[in-house]
Design an enzyme around this catalytic site. Structure first.
Site, PDB file in Angstrom:
ATOM      1  N   ASP A  78      47.524  17.823  26.874  1.00 51.29           N
ATOM      2  CA  ASP A  78      46.211  17.702  27.210  1.00 51.29           C
ATOM      3  C   ASP A  78      45.223  16.750  26.069  1.00 51.29           C
ATOM      4  OD1 ASP A  78      46.161  20.110  28.450  1.00 51.29           O
ATOM      5  OD2 ASP A  78      45.228  21.100  26.677  1.00 51.29           O
ATOM      6  N   CYS A  79      46.358  15.987  25.177  1.00 49.24           N
ATOM      7  CA  CYS A  79      45.280  14.903  24.473  1.00 49.24           C
ATOM      8  C   CYS A  79      46.114  13.364  25.253  1.00 49.24           C
ATOM      9  CB  CYS A  79      45.727  14.626  23.037  1.00 49.24           C
ATOM     10  SG  CYS A  79      47.897  15.283  22.790  1.00 49.24           S
TER      11      CYS A  79
END
Ligand code: SF4
Ligand code: SF4
Lengths: 127, 498
Positions: free
Chosen positions: B129-130
């Protein structure tokens, strides 16, 4: 003077070298001979009157390249280790008093032993 | 007479320090004596230039947009270690490029980075996600990197074992080509110029000592891996800024049939604080002693054949069991000297100050071998001891019968005294029959060049040898050339089946 002699197919079976030695009376040292069905390559070394020998080959329609510097070294890469001096059969390389690896290219017989063993890939042969 | 490091640095700032290279020191001490030499000389510079496999660099690439957590990264197709933060990687000198050739590797990437060449960068990831990006391809130069820091786990060996080869074949090793039957000896290290040999008590070389690393200022950050002070084989872990390095003092190496390495020029200035340091730096090649070991024995503990000084090694010939054996260097003494000279010039210019260690290197301890849960089997554990062999004076006819009777197609040939002299195969016999009565005895038809192995060699060595020579079996012999057994690829495959 070292020369590379390229003999074309129609002359491969002729006793060219002996013929030239007899005619010119100059001694020819065969350093490397490679005979195939349709051509032959030779590296020869001629100490005296090499110009006569060159001319004699050329008159018979044979290509002659002078090998003034058969082995070349990239001095920007060479680290002067001395591995080549161990490998070369004819002492092209010598470690001098002050640890420089000196090269006398004219002695080279183009065996190519040193090419792969130089760790810095500094040595090349064009032929 | 004592001098502090501050006094020496003060003199360097004022441009009045006396700096010499460590090969000049023996004569200076001989001429002036220790007391005067200590007063006169402020700094002795040392240097070494050799292939140092245990080298590499940490690189930080900066973040891409969208960002990527680099899971695998390739620089000119050479994989760098990325088991650290998202865009950090460590490129190791000996890592080879993907693909079958051994022509390019980490050492070349490091040299090309320092030479400001363009490097192709590829990265792969699983995406988070990052860090959503899954793959990336770009081209960088060293100037695009945030940091490029050389960190070498083991450099600057105090001295190194010299290598020779008792076996009957050429060995291509990281010590260069070793010819059979002790025909040559290779060595590495700069002898009297070697940094640690000029400070064997580690008084001025320790954590925090400022050094010359491949043209840049660097630091000793600790003892190197395999630091072995009790045996006089100390090592250093060092760091330096790759961005400030100079390709004149770094060179990728491709060691024939071994792999990639990196020549590095490393120099250390030694402050002459007192007479003890003057004495230590007056060391000569004849005082630096190492071992000649036999690489013909493919074991960890290679036999030490004799002790030898760098003076002997550098003379070009060493006496080994009464034979003059040619020596050759793997490292470069000329470049080592250039390192020491360059460092000397920088100190004289005032651009290089000395620092004392904030912590000493360990002076005790020895290197340990690996703990192995399972002991690797040896040839003697797997060989077949029932060997059919034949004497060299036997007739060809008889030899043929022996082969047929035993259902085998080759057997070792021995002399009357029971020593191995050759090997004969059914093919050799067929050839001799085809040529008529030309060959009458086994010794005329056998091949004399026998590939063999010792009982205490590991089976892995045996397997490699069978493969290298493309043969199915070979005799196992003792040093007297008496045949103890045969080892074949089917004996070895027993092992695989367990
Ligand atoms: S082996 Fe290569 S690097 Fe070493 S001295 Fe010879 S040419 Fe130079
Ligand atoms: S090619 Fe052969 S003869 Fe020529 S320099 Fe190399 S090793 Fe020597």
């Amino acid at each position: 003077m070292k020369m590379k002699i390229q003999i074309p197919a129609n002359l491969v079976r002729k006793p060219i070298v002996s013929d030239i030695v007899l005619k010119t009376k100059v001694l020819i040292n065969l350093e490397k001979v490679n005979i195939e069905t349709n051509k032959a390559d030779m590296i020869v070394d001629v100490k005296d009157e090499w110009e006569d020998v060159k001319k004699a080959f050329e008159e018979r329609g044979i290509k002659v390249d002078l090998l003034k510097e058969p082995i070349k070294r990239r001095l920007d890469r060479c680290v002067m280790c001395g591995i080549c001096s161990m490998i070369c059969p004819v002492d092209v390389f010598k470690i001098s008093e002050d640890w420089e690896v000196k090269m006398d290219s004219s002695r080279c017989i183009i065996c190519k032993n040193c090419i792969d063993l130089c760790p810095t890939e500094s040595l090349t042969i064009d032929y | 007479m004592k001098k502090s490091i501050e006094e020496i640095n003060q003199k360097i700032s004022e441009g009045c320090a006396r700096v010499v290279t460590s090969d000049e020191m023996p004569n200076i001490v001989k001429e002036l004596g220790l007391e005067l030499a200590t007063k006169e000389i402020d700094v002795v510079t040392t240097g070494t230039f050799g292939a140092m496999c245990s080298s590499g660099a940490f690189l930080n690439f900066g973040h891409s947009d969208p960002p990527i957590k680099m899971q695998r990264v390739f620089l000119n197709d050479v994989e760098a270690f990325t088991g650290i933060a998202a865009v950090d990687a460590y490129i190791g000198a000996t890592q080879q490029a993907r693909g079958p050739t051994l022509d390019y590797g980490g050492g070349h990437v490091i040299e090309d980075l320092i030479g400001k060449k363009k490097i192709e960068l590829r990265a792969e990831s699983y995406g988070t996600d990052c860090y959503p990006l899954k793959s990336l391809e770009t081209e960088i130069t060293i100037d695009d990197l945030n940091q490029a820091i050389m960190v070498n786990p083991r450099n600057g060996y105090q001295k190194y074992n010299a290598a020779t080869n008792s076996s009957d074949r050429v060995l291509y090793t990281y010590m260069g080509p070793l010819f059979p039957n002790f025909e040559n000896i290779s060595y590495s290290g700069s002898g009297l110029l070697s940094p640690l040999s000029n400070d064997p008590e580690y008084r001025t070389i320790g954590i925090g000592t400022r050094i010359f690393l491949a043209g840049a200022k660097g630091y000793v950050i600790g003892e190197g891996t395999q630091h072995d002070p009790e045996n006089g084989f100390g090592t250093l872990m060092v760091r330096g800024n790759l961005k400030e390095m100079n390709t004149n003092f770094i060179r990728a190496a491709k060691i024939y049939k071994y792999g990639i390495s990196l020549y590095i020029g490393l120099g250390i200035p030694i402050p002459i604080l007192d007479e003890e340091m003057a004495k230590a730096t007056a060391i000569e090649d004849k005082d630096v002693v190492t071992n000649i070991v036999d690489y013909g024995i493919q074991r960890r503990d290679k036999p030490i054949l004799r002790r030898v000084t760098y003076e002997e090694l550098k003379s070009g010939f060493v006496d080994l069991n009464g034979k003059e054996v040619k020596t050759f260097p793997m490292s470069s003494y000329l470049k080592a000297k250039e390192v020491a000279e360059t460092l000397k010039r920088e100190i004289l210019k005032g651009s290089f100050k000395l620092s004392l260690p904030v912590e000493s290197l360990p002076k005790s301890g020895k290197i340990k071998p690996m703990y192995q849960k399972k002991v690797n089997p040896m040839v003697k554990d797997l060989m077949s001891r029932r060997v059919v062999f034949i004497e060299e004076d036997t007739s060809i006819e008889e030899a043929a019968k022996v082969l047929v009777r035993n259902g085998i197609d080759h057997m070792p040939v021995v002399s009357e005294a029971g020593r191995l002299t050759g090997i004969i195969t059914s093919w050799d016999i067929a050839k001799s029959v085809a040529k008529g009565s030309f060959y009458k005895k086994v010794k005329d038809a056998m091949s004399k060049n026998v590939i063999c192995i010792g009982p205490d060699d590991f089976v892995d060595v045996a397997a490699r040898r069978l493969e290298q020579y493309n043969i199915s079996a070979m005799p196992v012999i003792n040093p007297n050339r008496e045949v103890l057994g045969m080892i074949s690829s089917s004996d070895l495959s027993k092992l695989v089946r367990g």
